[in-house]
Scaffold this motif. Structure first.
Motif, PDB file in Angstrom:
ATOM      1  N   ARG A   1       0.925  -1.237   0.018  1.00 25.53           N
ATOM      2  CA  ARG A   1      -0.004  -0.116   0.092  1.00 25.53           C
ATOM      3  C   ARG A   1       0.872   1.431   0.031  1.00 25.53           C
ATOM      4  O   ARG A   1       2.012   1.098   0.502  1.00 25.53           O
ATOM      5  CB  ARG A   1      -1.019   0.087   1.202  1.00 25.53           C
ATOM      6  N   ASN A   2       0.512   2.464  -0.673  1.00 20.28           N
ATOM      7  CA  ASN A   2       1.244   3.431  -0.846  1.00 20.28           C
ATOM      8  C   ASN A   2       1.307   4.165   0.541  1.00 20.28           C
ATOM      9  O   ASN A   2       2.575   4.891   0.890  1.00 20.28           O
ATOM     10  CB  ASN A   2       0.579   4.372  -1.859  1.00 20.28           C
ATOM     11  N   THR A   3       0.500   4.340   1.349  1.00 18.78           N
ATOM     12  CA  THR A   3       0.694   4.811   2.637  1.00 18.78           C
ATOM     13  C   THR A   3       0.773   3.962   3.965  1.00 18.78           C
ATOM     14  O   THR A   3       0.531   2.871   3.575  1.00 18.78           O
ATOM     15  CB  THR A   3      -0.429   5.748   3.061  1.00 18.78           C
ATOM     16  N   ILE A   4       1.460   4.529   4.806  1.00 18.70           N
ATOM     17  CA  ILE A   4       1.962   3.400   6.022  1.00 18.70           C
ATOM     18  C   ILE A   4       1.150   3.735   7.231  1.00 18.70           C
ATOM     19  O   ILE A   4       1.080   4.863   7.588  1.00 18.70           O
ATOM     20  CB  ILE A   4       3.344   3.740   6.032  1.00 18.70           C
ATOM     21  N   ASN A   5       0.815   2.866   7.708  1.00 14.39           N
ATOM     22  CA  ASN A   5       0.009   2.945   9.324  1.00 14.39           C
ATOM     23  C   ASN A   5       1.285   3.195  10.259  1.00 14.39           C
ATOM     24  O   ASN A   5       2.330   2.834  10.323  1.00 14.39           O
ATOM     25  CB  ASN A   5      -0.262   1.350   9.657  1.00 14.39           C
ATOM     26  N   ALA A   6       0.872   4.224  11.023  1.00  8.63           N
ATOM     27  CA  ALA A   6       1.913   4.627  12.091  1.00  8.63           C
ATOM     28  C   ALA A   6       0.950   4.852  13.421  1.00  8.63           C
ATOM     29  O   ALA A   6      -0.424   5.041  13.167  1.00  8.63           O
ATOM     30  CB  ALA A   6       2.585   5.803  11.854  1.00  8.63           C
ATOM     31  N   PHE A   7       1.639   4.896  14.630  1.00 10.91           N
ATOM     32  CA  PHE A   7       1.108   4.966  15.687  1.00 10.91           C
ATOM     33  C   PHE A   7       1.834   5.979  16.854  1.00 10.91           C
ATOM     34  O   PHE A   7       3.011   5.991  16.754  1.00 10.91           O
ATOM     35  CB  PHE A   7       0.873   3.500  16.545  1.00 10.91           C
ATOM     36  N   THR A   8       1.228   6.479  17.791  1.00  7.74           N
ATOM     37  CA  THR A   8       1.800   7.131  18.736  1.00  7.74           C
ATOM     38  C   THR A   8       1.550   6.391  20.277  1.00  7.74           C
ATOM     39  O   THR A   8       0.502   6.033  20.461  1.00  7.74           O
ATOM     40  CB  THR A   8       1.228   8.503  18.908  1.00  7.74           C
ATOM     41  N   GLY A   9       2.366   6.267  21.004  1.00  7.29           N
ATOM     42  CA  GLY A   9       2.359   5.533  22.230  1.00  7.29           C
ATOM     43  C   GLY A   9       3.671   4.937  22.754  1.00  7.29           C
ATOM     44  O   GLY A   9       4.615   5.527  22.509  1.00  7.29           O
ATOM     45  N   ILE A  10       3.689   4.005  23.511  1.00  5.61           N
ATOM     46  CA  ILE A  10       4.594   3.411  24.308  1.00  5.61           C
ATOM     47  C   ILE A  10       4.630   1.934  23.982  1.00  5.61           C
ATOM     48  O   ILE A  10       3.582   1.073  23.584  1.00  5.61           O
ATOM     49  CB  ILE A  10       4.647   3.441  25.593  1.00  5.61           C
ATOM     50  N   ALA A  11       5.995   0.965  23.521  1.00  3.22           N
ATOM     51  CA  ALA A  11       6.075  -0.380  23.254  1.00  3.22           C
ATOM     52  C   ALA A  11       6.890  -0.961  24.113  1.00  3.22           C
ATOM     53  O   ALA A  11       8.092  -0.233  24.037  1.00  3.22           O
ATOM     54  CB  ALA A  11       6.063  -0.738  21.886  1.00  3.22           C
ATOM     55  N   TYR A  12       7.003  -2.153  24.566  1.00  6.18           N
ATOM     56  CA  TYR A  12       7.947  -2.620  25.495  1.00  6.18           C
ATOM     57  C   TYR A  12       8.176  -4.082  24.827  1.00  6.18           C
ATOM     58  O   TYR A  12       7.404  -4.897  24.492  1.00  6.18           O
ATOM     59  CB  TYR A  12       7.552  -2.861  26.957  1.00  6.18           C
ATOM     60  N   ASP A  13       9.550  -4.346  24.335  1.00  3.91           N
ATOM     61  CA  ASP A  13       9.905  -5.647  23.954  1.00  3.91           C
ATOM     62  C   ASP A  13      10.945  -6.431  24.797  1.00  3.91           C
ATOM     63  O   ASP A  13      11.705  -5.681  25.225  1.00  3.91           O
ATOM     64  CB  ASP A  13      10.377  -5.663  22.483  1.00  3.91           C
ATOM     65  N   TRP A  14      10.681  -7.600  24.878  1.00  7.05           N
ATOM     66  CA  TRP A  14      11.561  -8.512  25.742  1.00  7.05           C
ATOM     67  C   TRP A  14      11.828  -9.907  24.954  1.00  7.05           C
ATOM     68  O   TRP A  14      11.116 -10.347  24.238  1.00  7.05           O
ATOM     69  CB  TRP A  14      10.923  -8.738  26.938  1.00  7.05           C
ATOM     70  N   GLU A  15      12.991 -10.280  25.266  1.00  8.99           N
ATOM     71  CA  GLU A  15      13.525 -11.507  24.715  1.00  8.99           C
ATOM     72  C   GLU A  15      14.531 -12.277  25.683  1.00  8.99           C
ATOM     73  O   GLU A  15      15.484 -11.520  26.340  1.00  8.99           O
ATOM     74  CB  GLU A  15      14.303 -11.487  23.289  1.00  8.99           C
ATOM     75  N   ASN A  16      14.400 -13.627  25.880  1.00  9.34           N
ATOM     76  CA  ASN A  16      15.311 -14.185  26.722  1.00  9.34           C
ATOM     77  C   ASN A  16      16.324 -15.087  25.742  1.00  9.34           C
ATOM     78  O   ASN A  16      16.406 -15.013  24.586  1.00  9.34           O
ATOM     79  CB  ASN A  16      14.737 -15.204  27.714  1.00  9.34           C
ATOM     80  N   ALA A  17      17.174 -15.821  26.387  1.00  8.61           N
ATOM     81  CA  ALA A  17      18.085 -16.591  25.880  1.00  8.61           C
ATOM     82  C   ALA A  17      17.726 -17.921  25.001  1.00  8.61           C
ATOM     83  O   ALA A  17      18.194 -18.122  23.838  1.00  8.61           O
ATOM     84  CB  ALA A  17      19.195 -17.332  26.795  1.00  8.61           C
ATOM     85  N   ALA A  18      16.476 -18.077  25.196  1.00  8.05           N
ATOM     86  CA  ALA A  18      15.868 -19.392  24.494  1.00  8.05           C
ATOM     87  C   ALA A  18      15.095 -18.690  23.441  1.00  8.05           C
ATOM     88  O   ALA A  18      14.358 -19.483  22.555  1.00  8.05           O
ATOM     89  CB  ALA A  18      14.919 -19.879  25.364  1.00  8.05           C
ATOM     90  N   LYS A  19      15.039 -17.357  22.822  1.00  7.70           N
ATOM     91  CA  LYS A  19      14.418 -16.661  21.927  1.00  7.70           C
ATOM     92  C   LYS A  19      12.981 -16.683  22.111  1.00  7.70           C
ATOM     93  O   LYS A  19      12.099 -16.385  21.231  1.00  7.70           O
ATOM     94  CB  LYS A  19      14.510 -17.376  20.515  1.00  7.70           C
ATOM     95  N   ASP A  20      12.275 -16.971  23.128  1.00  7.62           N
ATOM     96  CA  ASP A  20      11.084 -16.487  24.034  1.00  7.62           C
ATOM     97  C   ASP A  20      10.665 -14.898  23.597  1.00  7.62           C
ATOM     98  O   ASP A  20      11.912 -14.319  24.149  1.00  7.62           O
ATOM     99  CB  ASP A  20      10.526 -16.981  25.167  1.00  7.62           C
ATOM    100  N   ARG A  21       9.696 -14.415  23.319  1.00  9.13           N
ATOM    101  CA  ARG A  21       9.626 -13.055  23.356  1.00  9.13           C
ATOM    102  C   ARG A  21       8.215 -12.424  23.711  1.00  9.13           C
ATOM    103  O   ARG A  21       7.213 -13.119  23.662  1.00  9.13           O
ATOM    104  CB  ARG A  21       9.641 -12.749  21.707  1.00  9.13           C
ATOM    105  N   LEU A  22       8.355 -11.047  23.911  1.00 11.90           N
ATOM    106  CA  LEU A  22       7.047 -10.651  24.639  1.00 11.90           C
ATOM    107  C   LEU A  22       6.887  -9.240  24.076  1.00 11.90           C
ATOM    108  O   LEU A  22       8.110  -8.480  24.208  1.00 11.90           O
ATOM    109  CB  LEU A  22       6.870 -10.564  26.182  1.00 11.90           C
ATOM    110  N   ARG A  23       5.899  -8.619  23.660  1.00  8.94           N
ATOM    111  CA  ARG A  23       5.686  -7.389  23.263  1.00  8.94           C
ATOM    112  C   ARG A  23       4.277  -7.015  23.832  1.00  8.94           C
ATOM    113  O   ARG A  23       3.265  -7.582  23.964  1.00  8.94           O
ATOM    114  CB  ARG A  23       5.658  -7.264  21.886  1.00  8.94           C
ATOM    115  N   LEU A  24       4.526  -5.802  24.476  1.00  5.82           N
ATOM    116  CA  LEU A  24       3.329  -5.047  25.136  1.00  5.82           C
ATOM    117  C   LEU A  24       3.238  -3.552  24.510  1.00  5.82           C
ATOM    118  O   LEU A  24       4.291  -3.031  24.457  1.00  5.82           O
ATOM    119  CB  LEU A  24       3.449  -4.882  26.634  1.00  5.82           C
ATOM    120  N   PHE A  25       2.091  -3.184  24.238  1.00  4.19           N
ATOM    121  CA  PHE A  25       2.083  -1.795  23.558  1.00  4.19           C
ATOM    122  C   PHE A  25       0.841  -1.169  23.925  1.00  4.19           C
ATOM    123  O   PHE A  25      -0.552  -1.823  24.136  1.00  4.19           O
ATOM    124  CB  PHE A  25       2.193  -1.919  22.104  1.00  4.19           C
TER     125      PHE A  25
END
Length: 473
Positions: A164-188
């Protein structure tokens, strides 16, 4: 892995994306273009600077949309991006400008919309805080605050648009986490941007107007990714959307006042030569909304909707890396009952990778759809790749409009068969790492619904084609 390297890996996967075009296998965007703006500027220390320029020409014949959409249509569009980020150590300061413009739109074209035009917009402006071991020994985390784009999970619900020619964007806060086993968490927690201008005159003139965000539309949630589940990766998530009208009835933004909770899970295995792969994503949707965005519609009705995507494939261990895959998509449609709403809402997701080109085309989306299909892909070398895709198209509910076409038979007498879609795409690096050509065609053989519904246009089958050239610098 050393801690700085692990932080870099997490950032590459999770922080606001700076890429705006799909690329061929073996040619990741991280590779340095032959002409690199960063080098021209003298390789400033602790900076990342790069951009893209993408002109595209496209045309459509045999329109599937109801009148007054033109029977034939064409469009020339351009998208430019410029990204810069300065890394102070614990804090990154980043920003990106989007410039999306369209020309030669025909009268009553669907391209006269904010999906094609958003000129000179500061889409990203954020602070990124990089942390190690804050959430436990061996973990890495990032906290992003400000304006940003995001690709979450499969990108079917929240995505940075690529075609698509235009791009979705957001204003806010996001937290990303990853451990050694490659498990991941994202909260926003975010406020989606409302693209401006949204009036016909402003869009046709490619006017520059700052996009808005407000508490009237809020998108929030989280996704957890667990590696090593049944030979693949498991994602579990839940997203909330709170929406209400803003401004006055004459000048404000009228909405369906959606208050939705969208939980789901996805189990997938990444394709590799000589192996079977799979993907299963199941999404539910509950809440309340209104049937229309009309000012006079003030009745909240319960929402119950769902979507399922299933895919199984095999990549052959051969010179051209051929992959054959079977697909099945099932999205609920709205019933004839005015006291409920059952049409699935894809939120801020992308769909080109599942259903073909959007822009002037975009007939298929995750709403009132039952669609099995088959796809064959090849990637002979890092310079080019291609695929062909075939799918049949059915309505989940015969009284609702089909997918994104706007064609509807409220009596249901036109049946549930919408037709067949055949699509093909070829991508080729004209200049490796610097200039990529992307071209494609889609052919929609209309079925009973798209031919016989009361508002179906008498225009024959639909043919669509596009050609895009993306320059990386």
């Amino acid at each position: 892995m050393r801690r700085p390297a692990r932080i870099a890996a997490l950032l590459g996967a999770l922080v606001p994306a700076a890429a705006s075009a799909q690329v061929a296998p073996g040619q990741a965007l991280q590779q340095k273009p032959y002409f690199a703006l960063y080098e021209v500027l003298g390789k400033p220390e602790n900076w990342k600077i790069h951009g893209t320029f993408r002109p595209r020409v496209e045309g459509l014949g045999g329109q599937f949309r109801p009148a007054p959409a033109p029977a034939t249509n064409d469009l020339f569009s351009m998208q430019a991006t410029l990204f810069a980020e300065y890394d102070t150590g614990p804090v990154r300061i980043g920003g990106e400008i989007f410039d999306s413009r369209a020309y030669f739109q025909r009268r009553n074209s669907n391209s006269i919309a904010t999906t094609e035009v958003n000129a000179f917009e500061l889409g990203q402006a954020y602070l990124g805080f990089d942390m190690a071991d804050v959430a436990g020994l061996g973990t890495v985390s990032t906290l992003t605050v400000g304006r940003f784009t995001q690709n979450v999970g499969s990108r079917r619900l929240i995505a940075r648009n690529q075609f698509r020619n235009t791009i979705n964007a957001f204003t806010g806060i996001a937290y990303d986490w990853e451990n050694a086993a490659k498990d991941r968490l994202r909260l926003f927690y975010t406020l989606p941007h409302y693209r401006l201008p949204d009036d016909r005159a402003g869009i046709l003139s490619n006017s520059i107007e700052w996009d808005q965000e407000s508490l009237d539309t809020q998108l929030f949630g989280g996704i957890f990714t667990k590696a090593g589940v049944l030979g693949g990766i498991l994602e579990a998530y839940g997203y909330g959307l709170l929406e209400r009208d803003s401004g006055s009835q004459l000048e404000g933004i009228q909405t369906r006042d959606r208050r939705l909770f969208t939980p789901g899970f996805r189990l997938y295995r990444v394709p590799k030569p000589g192996q079977f792969d799979h993907e299963l994503e199941v999404i539910g949707q509950v809440g309340v909304a209104r049937n229309t965005a009309a000012v006079t519609d003030v009745t909240d009705v319960p929402v119950t909707a769902y979507f399922v995507h299933a895919e199984a494939g095999y990549t052959f261990k051969a010179a051209w890396t051929p992959r054959l895959s079977l697909h099945y998509d099932h999205a609920s449609g709205d019933s004839a009952n005015p006291n409920s709403y059952t049409r699935f809402d894809t939120l801020y997701g992308a769909r080109r990778f599942d259903y073909g080109p959007t822009s002037l085309y975009g007939a298929v989306q995750r709403a009132n759809l039952i669609s099995p299909g088959i796809r064959f892909e090849i990637a002979p070398d890092p310079d080019w790749d291609a695929f062909v895709d075939y799918r049949t198209l059915w309505l989940e509910n015969p009284t609702d409009s089909f997918a994104a076409t706007g064609v509807r038979d409220r009596t249901g007498r036109s049946g549930t068969f919408a037709g067949h879609q055949i699509e093909g795409r070829l991508r080729y690096w004209l200049v490796p790492r610097s200039v990529v050509l992307d071209s494609g065609v889609a052919y929609l053989l209309k079925g009973d619904v798209l031919r016989n519904a009361p508002n179906a246009p008498n225009t024959g089958d639909t043919i669509y084609g596009y050609m895009t050239t993306t320059f990386f610098f």
